[in-house]
Design an enzyme around this catalytic site. Structure first.
Site, mmCIF file in Angstrom:
data_model
loop_
_atom_site.group_PDB
_atom_site.id
_atom_site.type_symbol
_atom_site.label_atom_id
_atom_site.label_comp_id
_atom_site.label_asym_id
_atom_site.label_seq_id
_atom_site.Cartn_x
_atom_site.Cartn_y
_atom_site.Cartn_z
ATOM 1 N N TYR A 142 1.006 -1.233 -0.054
ATOM 2 C CA TYR A 142 0.069 0.019 0.224
ATOM 3 C C TYR A 142 0.934 0.910 -0.121
ATOM 4 C CZ TYR A 142 -4.120 -2.941 1.020
ATOM 5 O OH TYR A 142 -5.075 -4.068 0.914
ATOM 6 N N LYS A 193 3.172 -15.255 1.478
ATOM 7 C CA LYS A 193 3.200 -16.144 0.182
ATOM 8 C C LYS A 193 4.372 -16.399 -0.452
ATOM 9 C CE LYS A 193 0.188 -16.710 -2.424
ATOM 10 N NZ LYS A 193 -0.549 -18.010 -3.073
ATOM 11 N N ASP A 226 -3.188 -17.882 1.302
ATOM 12 C CA ASP A 226 -4.515 -18.310 0.546
ATOM 13 C C ASP A 226 -4.778 -19.643 1.477
ATOM 14 O OD1 ASP A 226 -2.084 -19.692 -0.215
ATOM 15 O OD2 ASP A 226 -2.778 -20.136 -2.327
ATOM 16 N N ASP A 250 -5.309 -7.122 5.457
ATOM 17 C CA ASP A 250 -6.502 -6.311 5.146
ATOM 18 C C ASP A 250 -7.557 -7.411 4.716
ATOM 19 O OD1 ASP A 250 -8.130 -4.531 4.346
ATOM 20 O OD2 ASP A 250 -7.070 -3.702 2.603
ATOM 21 N N ASP A 254 -10.802 -9.013 7.291
ATOM 22 C CA ASP A 254 -12.274 -8.937 6.974
ATOM 23 C C ASP A 254 -12.913 -10.386 6.903
ATOM 24 O OD1 ASP A 254 -12.172 -6.154 6.961
ATOM 25 O OD2 ASP A 254 -12.705 -5.995 4.948
#
Ligand code: NAD
Length: 371
Positions: A142, A193, A226, A250, A254
């Site tokens: 970001y 990852k 994942d 992020d 959620d």
């Protein structure tokens, strides 16, 4: 008696409605507790823009920097949709996070037994769930440079974001995860990852080395991001603390949040580094939800995320663990009695408004403290 200074920033929309309920809890603590809270209230977001033409003034920022912690409501709403990018309501929150250097975002996902049927997953999968997601908040893709859209000819453009982490950034957020795991289930799951990203390889190496060096008493495992998303909806109770970077955090936070039901129930904390001399961290506590302009001023807002954010403040800024536990238990007790705001209402239960829910939680806290 220890005295703590809190800056209250209610903000816009339902922000003032729910902050008033957190203030009721603070008033109760001041009347009955071992510590004293001095509060100062100020403007942020659209309310600050209307007053000063800025979403947070320099004077308010100074108070935030001097305070022991900041309690934040929510900002934004259609009234300010047309204002300039730099002065939009959200810019006030971003400036607070940046200037207070709040690099660690803590998002608990707790499933209150009384609300287990509100989850989209089966009761036995979520009942008793208690996960803490630690998300790195100031680095990664970001913020990494270059970050741009460039023209590459032939009518083509290229969008570029850069995922970048330095050793110190990974170490300081991992340290927060290990320290907090020690106060809970003593287990950290680090998620990245590394199979396709160099930043993931470094993340994995740094967390592993820090764990072995300073936190060998804490169980550490690693899970690809994942797979972590998949496991969160398959069997979330396997997790205690999940550690992740800004991007994966992020998304995973959620996903975890929605395991527990309504947005109106979810608190969060954002912490900075401990001060070298006092050991105190800068900190901001806020509900996960926004300013809900659709219900602002109607008395329908659920104040629980705000009150649970205050419980996090007691726990993480002031080490008032017993009181934080009692406040969380008071929230659970009000829910157990069948009290529900409209967002979490179901058949046969008692619908209440913002102020009734706040008062009921204070009454539970009071009753439990006198028992
Ligand atoms: P929102 O979270 O404000 O609302 C989404 C839905 O959830 C709405 O139907 C709302 O009524 C409901 N809801 C949210 N909190 C609730 C509560 N405590 N009790 C009962 N119901 C609740 O998200 P949105 O509608 O996408 O955004 C509204 C405004 O909030 C926008 O201006 C957005 O930019 C801003 N926003 C601010 C923050 C923040 O201040 N941290 C976060 C997200 C969105």
């Amino acid at each position: 008696m220890a005295t703590h200074r809190l800056l209250l920033l209610p903000g816009d929309g339902i922000g003032p409605d729910i902050m008033a309920e957190a203030v009721k809890v603070l008033d109760w603590i001041n009347a009955n507790g071992t510590d004293r809270f001095e509060t100062e209230e100020d403007l942020v977001g659209g309310a600050a823009y209307d007053a000063h033409g800025q979403s947070i003034s320099d004077a308010t920022m100074k108070i935030a920097l001097d305070a022991d912690a900041v309690l934040f409501g929510a900002v934004g709403g259609p009234k300010w949709d047309g204002v300039g990018y730099d002065v939009r309501p959200e810019a006030g929150l971003l400036r607070l996070r940046k200037d207070l250097q709040l690099f660690a975002n803590l998002r608990p996902a707790i499933c209150y037994p009384a609300l287990a049927d509100s989850s989209s997953l089966k009761r036995d999968v979520v009942e008793g769930l208690d996960i803490l997601i630690i998300r790195e908040l100031t680095g990664g893709v970001y913020f990494g440079e270059p970050k741009e859209i460039i023209d590459i000819g032939n009518g083509q453009k290229r969008g570029i974001d850069t995922q970048v982490y330095d050793t110190f950034e990974i170490e300081r957020i991992a340290r927060v995860a290990f320290e907090l795991a020690r106060t809970r289930g003593n287990k950290v799951t680090s998620s990245e990852k590394r199979n396709v990203m160099k930043s993931g390889v470094l993340w994995n190496e740094v967390v592993t080395a820090l764990g072995a060096r300073d936190y060998s008493d804490v169980a550490l495992d690693h899970m690809l991001a994942d797979a972590c998303g998949m496991q969160l909806v398959r069997w979330p109770k396997q997790f205690d603390v999940i550690l992740c970077d800004n991007l994966f955090g992020d998304m995973l936070s959620d996903v975890a949040a929605m395991l527990t039901g309504s947005l109106g129930m979810l608190p969060s904390a954002s912490l900075g580094a401990p001060d070298a001399t006092s050991g105190k961290r800068k900190a901001l506590y806020e509900p996960v939800h926004g300013s809900a302009p659709d219900i602002a001023g109607t008395g329908a807002a659920n104040p629980i995320a705000m009150i649970a954010s205050l419980a996090m403040c007691l726990r993480y800024s002031f080490n008032m663990v017993d009181l934080a536990d009692r406040l969380d238990a008071a929230i659970a007790a009000a829910l157990d009695k069948g009290l529900r705001t409209a967002d979490i209402m179901s058949d046969g239960l008692t619908q209440v408004g913002t102020t009734e829910m706040g008062s009921a939680i204070v009454a539970e806290l009071d009753a439990a403290s006198r028992a």
